[in-house]
Design a protein around this motif. Structure first.
Motif, PDB file in Angstrom:
ATOM      1  N   SER A  17      51.620  60.383  58.062  1.00  0.00           N
ATOM      2  CA  SER A  17      51.972  59.600  58.449  1.00  0.00           C
ATOM      3  C   SER A  17      50.765  58.923  59.324  1.00  0.00           C
ATOM      4  CB  SER A  17      52.904  59.564  59.938  1.00  0.00           C
ATOM      5  OG  SER A  17      54.716  59.862  59.259  1.00  0.00           O
ATOM      6  N   LEU A  18      50.339  57.920  59.422  1.00  0.00           N
ATOM      7  CA  LEU A  18      49.306  56.981  59.771  1.00  0.00           C
ATOM      8  C   LEU A  18      49.963  56.341  61.422  1.00  0.00           C
ATOM      9  CD1 LEU A  18      46.344  56.802  57.778  1.00  0.00           C
ATOM     10  CD2 LEU A  18      46.610  58.371  59.725  1.00  0.00           C
ATOM     11  N   ARG A  19      49.591  55.982  62.675  1.00  0.00           N
ATOM     12  CA  ARG A  19      49.760  54.886  62.698  1.00  0.00           C
ATOM     13  C   ARG A  19      48.711  53.369  63.029  1.00  0.00           C
ATOM     14  NH1 ARG A  19      52.224  53.021  69.099  1.00  0.00           N
ATOM     15  NH2 ARG A  19      50.252  53.563  69.623  1.00  0.00           N
ATOM     16  N   LEU A  20      48.724  52.432  63.092  1.00  0.00           N
ATOM     17  CA  LEU A  20      47.591  51.232  62.673  1.00  0.00           C
ATOM     18  C   LEU A  20      47.862  50.797  64.095  1.00  0.00           C
ATOM     19  CD1 LEU A  20      47.582  50.659  59.257  1.00  0.00           C
ATOM     20  CD2 LEU A  20      45.996  52.380  59.923  1.00  0.00           C
ATOM     21  N   SER A  21      46.331  50.101  65.323  1.00  0.00           N
ATOM     22  CA  SER A  21      46.563  49.540  65.858  1.00  0.00           C
ATOM     23  C   SER A  21      45.926  48.294  65.652  1.00  0.00           C
ATOM     24  CB  SER A  21      46.231  50.194  66.661  1.00  0.00           C
ATOM     25  OG  SER A  21      47.297  51.202  67.593  1.00  0.00           O
TER      26      SER A  21
END
Length: 122
Positions: A17-21
């Motif tokens: 998983s990754l979370r982009l902002s």
């Protein structure tokens, strides 16, 4: 002057998983829809997800539906893209963009960030 700055990209193994902002500035963030797009090497830029100005309406490309979640925090002038169950075919440069209305058509977005690289290894 509108600025959109993405962050959060990187290298991750398949299934991770990754979370982009994307931090926005320059005009009233809550007045605008936001979208995420991506471009893989040798391919055209494609739609990923969009969210309405108030966050109540979201729409996803079929390829990411059920795995990615777009959200926004109008108090922080930021839009997010939570990416789960990543696949090697998700490898691309991811861009956020701003528009007067949410949609999947690139030309409807008038401001773009510089992009952040996401690489998913198999």
């Amino acid at each position: 002057q509108v600025q959109l700055v993405e962050s959060g990209g990187g290298l991750v193994q398949a299934g991770g998983s990754l979370r982009l902002s994307c931090a926005a500035s320059g005009r009233t963030f809550s007045n605008y829809a936001m979208g995420w797009f991506r471009q893989a090497p040798g391919k055209e830029r494609e739609f990923v997800a969009t969210i309405s100005w108030n966050g109540r309406t979201t729409y996803y490309a079929d390829s990411v539906k059920g795995r990615f979640t777009i959200s926004r925090d109008n108090a922080k002038n930021t839009v997010y893209l939570q990416m789960n169950s990543l696949k090697p075919e998700d490898t691309a440069v991811y861009y956020c963009a701003q528009s007067v209305r949410s949609g999947y058509i690139l030309n409807e977005y008038d401001y773009w960030g510089q992009g952040t690289q996401v690489t998913v290894s198999s």
